[in-house]
Write a protein that holds these residues in place. Sequence first.
Motif, PDB file in Angstrom:
ATOM      1  N   GLN A 171      36.030  37.014  36.523  1.00 45.08           N
ATOM      2  CA  GLN A 171      35.368  38.278  36.848  1.00 45.08           C
ATOM      3  C   GLN A 171      36.110  39.049  37.926  1.00 45.08           C
ATOM      4  OE1 GLN A 171      33.080  39.494  35.063  1.00 45.08           O
ATOM      5  NE2 GLN A 171      32.793  37.632  33.855  1.00 45.08           N
ATOM      6  N   ARG A 172      36.649  38.318  38.888  1.00 47.65           N
ATOM      7  CA  ARG A 172      37.322  39.022  39.986  1.00 47.65           C
ATOM      8  C   ARG A 172      38.601  39.675  39.515  1.00 47.65           C
ATOM      9  NH1 ARG A 172      36.056  34.055  44.010  1.00 47.65           N
ATOM     10  NH2 ARG A 172      36.330  32.981  42.032  1.00 47.65           N
ATOM     11  N   LYS A 173      39.291  38.969  38.637  1.00 45.93           N
ATOM     12  CA  LYS A 173      40.507  39.565  38.066  1.00 45.93           C
ATOM     13  C   LYS A 173      40.142  40.800  37.259  1.00 45.93           C
ATOM     14  CE  LYS A 173      44.517  37.548  38.730  1.00 45.93           C
ATOM     15  NZ  LYS A 173      45.617  38.368  39.235  1.00 45.93           N
ATOM     16  N   ALA A 174      39.101  40.635  36.450  1.00 46.25           N
ATOM     17  CA  ALA A 174      38.671  41.757  35.634  1.00 46.25           C
ATOM     18  C   ALA A 174      38.307  42.941  36.509  1.00 46.25           C
ATOM     19  CB  ALA A 174      37.481  41.346  34.780  1.00 46.25           C
ATOM     20  N   PHE A 210      39.403  43.555  39.441  1.00 44.97           N
ATOM     21  CA  PHE A 210      40.605  44.118  40.055  1.00 44.97           C
ATOM     22  C   PHE A 210      41.263  45.121  39.114  1.00 44.97           C
ATOM     23  CE2 PHE A 210      45.217  43.955  40.574  1.00 44.97           C
ATOM     24  CZ  PHE A 210      45.323  44.336  41.895  1.00 44.97           C
ATOM     25  N   ALA A 261      31.260  41.908  40.421  1.00 42.88           N
ATOM     26  CA  ALA A 261      32.253  40.979  40.953  1.00 42.88           C
ATOM     27  C   ALA A 261      32.404  41.155  42.457  1.00 42.88           C
ATOM     28  CB  ALA A 261      33.580  41.193  40.253  1.00 42.88           C
ATOM     29  N   TYR A 262      32.285  42.366  42.907  1.00 47.00           N
ATOM     30  CA  TYR A 262      32.431  42.613  44.347  1.00 47.00           C
ATOM     31  C   TYR A 262      31.099  42.513  45.083  1.00 47.00           C
ATOM     32  CZ  TYR A 262      37.167  44.039  43.287  1.00 47.00           C
ATOM     33  OH  TYR A 262      38.459  44.040  42.882  1.00 47.00           O
TER      34      TYR A 262
END
Lengths: 176, 1204
Positions: B368-371, B373, B404-405
């Motif tokens: 999710q964090r990559k997404a 980003f 995600a954030y």
Amino acid sequence: MATTACFIIVSRNNIPIYEAEVGSAAKREDSAQLHQFILHASLDIVQDLAWTTSAMFLKAVDRFNDLVVSVYVTAGHTRLMLLHDSRNDDGIKSFFQEVHELYIKYDPEYHPSPALRTFPLEKIYQSMYGMPLISYSANEIKYFLDYSTLSFQYENFCDSSPSFIIIFSFGFLVHC
Amino acid sequence: MEPDVSIETSSMIRVAVLPIGSVPPTQLRDYLSMLLRHQLIPLSAISSFYTEHQKSPFAHQPWDSGSLRFKFILGGDPPSPWEDFQSNRKILAVIGICHCPSSPDLDSATEQFNAACKGYTSALVERCFAFCPDDSQLEEGSKKGGNLRLFPPADRQTQEFHLNTMMQDIAASLLMEFEKWVLQAESAGTILKTPLDSQASLSSEEVIKAKKRRLGRAQKTIGDYCLLAASPVDANAHYSTAIDLARLTGDYFWYAGALEGSVCALLIDRMGQTDAILEEEVRYRYNSVILHYRKSFIQDNTQRVSPLSFELEATLKLARFLCRRELAKEVAELLTSAADGAKSLIDASDRLILYVEIARLFGSLGYQRKAAFFSRQVAQLYMQQENRHAAVSALQVLALTTKAYRVQSRSSETDHSFSHNKAGLSNSDSGKMHHQSLVSLFESQWSTLQMVVLREILLSAVRAGDPLAAWSAAARLLRSYYPLITPAGQNGLASALSNSAERLPSGVRCADPALPFIRLHSFPLHPSQLDIVKRNPDKEDWWAGSAPSGPFIYTPFSKGDTSNNSKQELVWVVGEPVQVLVELANPCGFELRVDSIYLSVHSGNFDAFPVSVNLPPNSSKVVTLSGIPTSVGPVRIPGCIVHCFGAITEHLFKDVDNLLNGVAQGLVLSDPFRSCGSMKLRNVSVPNISVISPLPLLVSHVVGGNGAIILYEGEIRDIWIHLANAGTIPVEQAHISLSGKHQDSVISIAFETLKSALPLKPGAEVIIPVTLKAWQLGVLDSDTISGKSSSPIMLRHSKDGSSPTFFIHYAGPMANTEGVLPNGSAIPPGRRLVIPLQICVLQGLSFVKAQFLSMEIPAHVGEDLPKPAEIDNNSTDQPVETQSKIDSLVKIDPFRGSWGLRFLELELSNPTDILFEISVSVQVENSGREENASADQSVTEYSYHKTRIDRDFSARVLIPLEHCKFPVLDGSFFGKNVAADGMANFRNLSFSEKTTKAELNASIKNLTSRIKVKWQSGRNSFGELNIKDAVLAALQSSMMDVLLPDPLTFGFRAVSNSSEDKEPTQNLHTGSSHSSLEAHEMTPLEVIVRNNTKEMIKMSLNITCRDVAGENCIEGPKSTVLWNGVLSGITLEVPPLEETTHSFSLYFLIPGEYTLSAAAIIDDATDILRARARTSSPDEPIICCGPPYHLRVNGTTEMFSHPL
């Protein structure tokens, strides 16, 4: 030599407990943000990667544009993450090891979190890379660097920790 | 680059879908949804429409299992320069959608459609679907034929069936066209070019090379068509040829293309069944594809167009194919390398598509964090386009990243909570779930990132013209990160909020609260008038045993109970306003105006009253929010509704509690309340609140004002308590009880008045009289008052709780028809009204000291000697003779014979600023005498003139003490004195100490209680001085003198000297008052000695006579009195309680005033006498002196003319 780097320590709860923007490149706000974004995003990869290897040092797990993310995962799953733009695996590895040694002494499992905010990474960084620090974003910390005695004094943020810590360039800690 | 590419994309027939004429958006969406069902059309279904005109080039077409794939592109697409290279990029069919009711003219619609089709040269089939035609249009359309297909109005199922048929028709047509094309291509051989070749055509070498390559390219294209025609075996054959040819000619680009096609053919052939071998094959071939695309790029380095996008597409295709959790590492590497290519892409939209695809793939991988980003990168690219549509897209993309954030809007919270739980479960690195969830409450501390994301959302929302999103973003930013934002920035956000609110319709609700921070401060306990008491129906005193029982809110004994109950219970009554205190904090550097704030109650049985508040910068405020419960049932107060910055938001107490918890754990930067200088507050939890049906409500006030009742010490006053039923239910039971200090100061309460007023109907009133008597101020009290005390101190003093408190327990009718009580009992609870009396006792007259005074007035010697009986009768007979009140009291002591006056002198001072009048009264009791035992027990009260004491003055009040003596000097009275005097030598006395003490105490008490000192000040203040102790103290030393008679009393009597009248007994009564004696006559006199003891007394009596100068007239050189008889050393024996007389005669030479006195030395004194005389040694003689008697001797004129 790294021209741009961002160092961050992420606790096992995915909370950044230390962040420092280091490097010789002129500091730009948006780039600093980008660095953090990259590091944050690479946590996903680290999360999976950490379980596939027994090594603590995961070199270059992620990259974005020219910036490479190197990660060192401690046994307690605290992640030391360095964003850099040059490949110097050996140097980075020894840097991580020294930071880890220091981190163990400041382990937040045994110290309240404010103690960690006083984590004297700049000193280590400086000793390793031999260049003065340009900036650091850990804005809660107020350091009063005293180069002549190679010690520095910091404002005490934690009642339980000693008021002064002198750090010699070898990385020893003397509580007084 | 193209979005949404996969390996199978090569086998999809691209169809442009164009709306013809004006089609309403909802209709268009409806028609499209029908169309989209036909993305896959089985070959078996189209066989009825298919006519084999010539031998099909697709020899191995799987008619039973294969199917044609369609990709519908709404609005079409401009022709791609690469469509020769990949045939699936061509628009092979055009479908027009016409909504007949909005475009009635079918001709013009057809024209429009034809015009639109002109743009798509590659289209092999064109159809226009006209929906919902009317009858005339149907008629007209059926005549026309051509490309127009009418869909008569019907139900959806029929329409879908109709559309299905149409699509099958199209599919069949396309298939036939493909066959035609392939046959043509095989025979004629078309020249296939890509933008890569355009410049190479210049050199002749290149032309020759191109000719060589042509064959391979043709084979590749035929393979593409085979794929589109769903014939993977044929396609594979052609691709194999193409690969060989391309390798030979070094046509790497086409080689890669053919290879890509062969992989697609492979997959289609397998029809979705994958295994490890296939996966390995695909991975191997695709790596080769990527390599060759890259090779072609390197070769044509100088060209402006690059095949980079194909390389990236191939990478994405492979990544999508592999995209599984187990292969996450590989996929992540592929995507990372794809992302690396982004900066080499020239076209920004290509980069955008690349990032979108990378984000999607990371997302489906679970990163999710990559997404997030890459989504943010997409948003940034959108933002660079600087137009509204791009901004809307950016906003939408950013909204996806918020999860995600951890900055998502609360409006997305419902689905978030579910997905977050799932994420938490799959999160393998969290050791403690609890901690994880706790941390997630405070949002992980990537504050820099969070702020940046929120700022970008705000920016894009502003640019996209979405005021609600902008408001929400600014609110989140301000609320969560105010400590990191400079005051200028905070102001900017505040104005952003206001600007967004201007564009919002008024009364818009936003899910995300902005400022202020609101926490629950307290639920004020019921004002004492509203206490609700549980009713015990079995008992008479139904309030007993139920809390609250004392004046203290907190009692240590009840603590255990309350801690057992996890939550406090609160009871509200329908229709009675309640208050809740909340604390608002504005930690920002601007003044915050809260337009309205009121309690948010979800249970719907509460009317909340809004208030508006102004919060200065960096301040907090406790605000009272009130409301009225409207119906019976539980009330839940999760938070407040706030109207601030033009939007309505709900602020939940829980959020702030979590925030404060986070502060406590050091997870959150700053406590908004502490930074505003507010005190740290313990966590107040919302109690369980239940609303009960109406109860009676008594309100009270003290008539004449509820202020302090100011009383002087000892003052007695009536007050009236006014009770009124302000509720809607009658009071049927009521009971008054007292509590607190100084309960004895309430002398009487008119219970009957209250009882008789019951039941007290709503609105009815009753007034209860109460009599109060002010208590004495203690030492401490008087200390505080002594220092020039002014009224404020007094009032504070009175509030200290020294005043008594009335508790009125009251209740309505026992049976309550409506409503169910929280505890399930059928009896509505009672109530308790607490009326604290505010009594302020001021120091009144202060008693300085009491003194015992004794005064003797010598009696005249006359013929008469008053007898005890006479005096008693006299005093009892004339009690009401005001004229002679003092006379009646001041009588000759029957046992002493002289005017022995004894006074109690009270010194009183008046430190107050008012005037006091003192009146003293003494009750004379006649029963004390042994002689008069049979006399009536009536009490005579003598009162004296009033004494006035002005302010700041002292005065003395004299109280005569008379008629107090005991008749007999008896040993029994010395019990007390022994103790008091500490004389050890009377220990061997033979009387019982107990009885004597009791007797003595009784007599002393008797004496002191007779004296009453009352005061009056002004018209209304009456009171009594409490001087008992003072009198006792004053009399202590002289108690014996007051109470006990002397052992001997002496009296003188003139015996009638006339010889003829020898009846002295007659003269006793006739001789009226002070009969004077004559000089120069022998005057016979008698001294009467009375023994007041119960024993015989032997004595030696002496009689002296003195003149006015005090000289002894009998003895000495200048004696002026001659005598006859014995005057000194007379030995007398007086039997107990009897009198003895001794006669003598005096001859006065000189007229004038003389004084006779008798003294006796008692021989062989008993212990009692010694005690009475207080001798210190047993040898000391006991002298008993009688009071002096006055004697007037008249001289005659002849006496003076007498020649001597």
